[in-house]
Motif scaffolding. Structure first.
Motif, mmCIF file in Angstrom:
data_model
loop_
_atom_site.group_PDB
_atom_site.id
_atom_site.type_symbol
_atom_site.label_atom_id
_atom_site.label_comp_id
_atom_site.label_asym_id
_atom_site.label_seq_id
_atom_site.Cartn_x
_atom_site.Cartn_y
_atom_site.Cartn_z
ATOM 1 N N PRO A 65 -4.244 1.281 14.038
ATOM 2 C CA PRO A 65 -4.218 -0.185 13.977
ATOM 3 C C PRO A 65 -4.858 -0.864 15.176
ATOM 4 O O PRO A 65 -5.464 -1.934 15.037
ATOM 5 N N HIS A 66 -4.756 -0.268 16.367
ATOM 6 C CA HIS A 66 -5.302 -0.922 17.557
ATOM 7 C C HIS A 66 -6.828 -0.918 17.540
ATOM 8 O O HIS A 66 -7.468 -1.940 17.832
ATOM 9 N N LEU A 67 -7.440 0.211 17.171
ATOM 10 C CA LEU A 67 -8.896 0.275 17.111
ATOM 11 C C LEU A 67 -9.428 -0.586 15.971
ATOM 12 O O LEU A 67 -10.459 -1.248 16.118
ATOM 13 N N ALA A 68 -8.723 -0.592 14.842
ATOM 14 C CA ALA A 68 -9.143 -1.445 13.733
ATOM 15 C C ALA A 68 -9.119 -2.914 14.151
ATOM 16 O O ALA A 68 -10.070 -3.664 13.876
ATOM 17 N N GLN A 69 -8.055 -3.336 14.814
ATOM 18 C CA GLN A 69 -7.971 -4.733 15.257
ATOM 19 C C GLN A 69 -9.061 -5.062 16.266
ATOM 20 O O GLN A 69 -9.688 -6.124 16.193
ATOM 21 N N ALA A 70 -9.307 -4.156 17.202
ATOM 22 C CA ALA A 70 -10.352 -4.397 18.204
ATOM 23 C C ALA A 70 -11.722 -4.530 17.552
ATOM 24 O O ALA A 70 -12.540 -5.385 17.934
ATOM 25 N N ALA A 71 -11.985 -3.696 16.556
ATOM 26 C CA ALA A 71 -13.278 -3.753 15.870
ATOM 27 C C ALA A 71 -13.443 -5.076 15.129
ATOM 28 O O ALA A 71 -14.508 -5.714 15.196
ATOM 29 N N TYR A 72 -12.417 -5.494 14.415
ATOM 30 C CA TYR A 72 -12.522 -6.748 13.659
ATOM 31 C C TYR A 72 -12.598 -7.956 14.585
ATOM 32 O O TYR A 72 -13.322 -8.919 14.313
ATOM 33 N N ASP A 73 -11.880 -7.923 15.682
ATOM 34 C CA ASP A 73 -11.999 -9.011 16.667
ATOM 35 C C ASP A 73 -13.434 -9.107 17.180
ATOM 36 O O ASP A 73 -13.995 -10.204 17.298
ATOM 37 N N ALA A 74 -14.031 -7.956 17.474
ATOM 38 C CA ALA A 74 -15.401 -7.945 17.989
ATOM 39 C C ALA A 74 -16.393 -8.385 16.925
ATOM 40 O O ALA A 74 -17.379 -9.076 17.221
ATOM 41 N N ALA A 75 -16.159 -7.997 15.666
ATOM 42 C CA ALA A 75 -17.060 -8.388 14.593
ATOM 43 C C ALA A 75 -17.040 -9.892 14.381
ATOM 44 O O ALA A 75 -18.091 -10.525 14.194
ATOM 45 N N VAL A 76 -15.858 -10.486 14.411
ATOM 46 C CA VAL A 76 -15.751 -11.937 14.256
ATOM 47 C C VAL A 76 -16.411 -12.647 15.434
ATOM 48 O O VAL A 76 -17.195 -13.593 15.264
ATOM 49 N N SER A 87 -6.960 -4.113 0.362
ATOM 50 C CA SER A 87 -6.385 -2.765 0.417
ATOM 51 C C SER A 87 -7.261 -1.810 1.215
ATOM 52 O O SER A 87 -6.765 -0.841 1.800
ATOM 53 N N HIS A 88 -8.577 -2.076 1.249
ATOM 54 C CA HIS A 88 -9.479 -1.214 2.022
ATOM 55 C C HIS A 88 -9.116 -1.204 3.506
ATOM 56 O O HIS A 88 -9.378 -0.226 4.205
ATOM 57 N N LEU A 89 -8.529 -2.302 3.991
ATOM 58 C CA LEU A 89 -8.142 -2.350 5.397
ATOM 59 C C LEU A 89 -7.058 -1.315 5.711
ATOM 60 O O LEU A 89 -6.991 -0.805 6.830
ATOM 61 N N LEU A 90 -6.214 -1.017 4.727
ATOM 62 C CA LEU A 90 -5.195 0.007 4.945
ATOM 63 C C LEU A 90 -5.842 1.356 5.225
ATOM 64 O O LEU A 90 -5.366 2.124 6.066
ATOM 65 N N LEU A 91 -6.941 1.643 4.522
ATOM 66 C CA LEU A 91 -7.660 2.898 4.759
ATOM 67 C C LEU A 91 -8.263 2.907 6.167
ATOM 68 O O LEU A 91 -8.176 3.911 6.879
ATOM 69 N N VAL A 92 -8.882 1.792 6.568
ATOM 70 C CA VAL A 92 -9.468 1.713 7.907
ATOM 71 C C VAL A 92 -8.392 1.941 8.967
ATOM 72 O O VAL A 92 -8.578 2.707 9.923
ATOM 73 N N GLU A 93 -7.247 1.289 8.797
ATOM 74 C CA GLU A 93 -6.166 1.429 9.772
ATOM 75 C C GLU A 93 -5.600 2.845 9.781
ATOM 76 O O GLU A 93 -5.253 3.369 10.849
ATOM 77 N N ALA A 94 -5.530 3.478 8.614
ATOM 78 C CA ALA A 94 -5.000 4.839 8.548
ATOM 79 C C ALA A 94 -5.891 5.815 9.285
ATOM 80 O O ALA A 94 -5.411 6.766 9.912
#
Length: 350
Positions: A322-333, A311-318
């Motif tokens: 969604p595009h910046l959140a996805q880019a950040a997680y892609d880079a972290a992985v 559920s915390h991901l919903l806060l990050v995306e809000a």
């Protein structure tokens, strides 16, 4: 359980070895030596948490959680289940407590087939399950994770004497309660560490203040974080003082950014917003920040890395989009960032 109407859109598969198994101090690194991914629109950069002050500026305000972690885990037994591990989530206003029953000896998974009336005993304490929590929650296909329980004995004293910090199976050892506190920890009450603030050090706080970045404390006592996918976070006790409200409102009106340290600080400060301003407020909050219920005050976020579907991901995306959140997680992985309470950090400045 309380379910969420929205699910995170961020998709990723953290590598199996991405969970931080120990505090960085065990490797001779200071707390602010963890890695920091800085996510701005069209720019992902990599640095270390010690560089945080250079990412912010005069007039910005950091909202921090001053709740201290308690030793909320202990061993118990019941006639039905034998040996178990109990995670104590929170005391309720009627004198009962919220708890989660987990498998012994490592608390590796939740026990979902508890029954009303079942009694768990540990030392001089007994806890009788009353009903699923929250009241009126729908049972899952497999049972109930959280329960309201009647306690006989002094549970607070028992936790102080025989409790230990809540821990899960990805850690390589048990660590003392001090490892689960931040430099802001002042008011005991969190079942699990408000971990986003863990990398702060006294010297980093001094540097931030010297550069003109304000520190505004709130209190939110966290519950247990082992939600199932799609489960909303439980209600949590919080407090926002009048001095914090005045400080945040003043700096925000002057154009400063409001950067929350963690989802807990975000939840608390956003629960104290009335007509676009922060007010003094305390009590219980069920506020869940999502794209359909976005933050009104917080414009930046310091956070750890969250599991898929959390559920915390919903806060990050809000907050980040969604595009910046996805880019950040892609880079972290891709870059091998570490997850969970002893892991690396992110700074979102959308």
């Amino acid at each position: 359980m309380r379910t969420l109407a929205e699910i995170p859109t961020t998709k990723f598969d953290p590598p199996a070895d991405s969970f931080a198994p120990a505090p960085v101090e065990t490797r001779g690194i200071t707390r602010d030596g963890v890695r920091l991914l800085v996510a701005r629109p069209n720019a992902i950069t990599h640095t270390h948490f010690a560089d945080l002050a250079s990412q912010l500026g005069p007039g910005d305000v950091i909202v921090v959680n001053d709740s201290a972690t308690i030793a909320a885990e202990f061993d118990a037994r019941s006639d039905r289940h034998g040996a178990v591990v109990l995670h104590i989530a929170a005391p309720l206003d009627d004198g009962s407590w919220v708890l989660e029953v987990r498998t012994a000896p490592t608390a590796s998974r939740a026990i979902l087939d508890g029954q009303p009336g079942e009694v768990f005993r540990g030392g001089q304490i007994s806890l009788q399950l009353l009903e699923p929590y929250p009241r009126g929650s729908s049972p899952t296909d497999h049972g109930n994770r959280l329960w309201r329980a009647r306690v006989e004995g002094d549970l607070t004293e028992h936790l102080t004497r025989r409790g230990r910090p809540i821990a899960y199976g990805y850690l390589d050892s048990r660590y003392p309660l001090a490892a689960y506190q931040s430099v802001f920890s002042l008011r005991p009450g969190s079942a699990e560490m408000p971990s986003a603030a863990r990398p702060f050090t006294p010297s980093l706080v001094a540097e931030l203040v010297t550069r003109g970045v304000a520190i505004a404390p709130i209190t939110l006592h966290t519950g247990v974080s082992s939600q199932e996918a799609g489960e909303a976070p439980q209600a949590e006790r919080f407090s926002v003082s009048s001095s914090t409200a005045r400080l945040v409102n003043a700096l925000r009106s002057d154009g400063g950014r409001v950067v929350a340290v963690g989802t807990t600080a975000t939840r608390a400060i956003e629960s104290a917003v009335v007509d676009g301003c922060v007010v003094a407020r305390q009590g219980w909050t069920e506020r869940v920040v999502t794209a359909s219920n976005p933050p009104e005050i917080v414009t930046g976020l310091i956070t750890g890395w969250h599991d898929p579907q959390a559920s915390h991901l919903l806060l990050v995306e809000a907050l980040a989009g969604p595009h910046l959140a996805q880019a950040a997680y892609d880079a972290a992985v891709k870059n091998g960032y570490h997850w969970h309470e002893f892991g690396d950090s992110a700074l979102f400045l959308p």
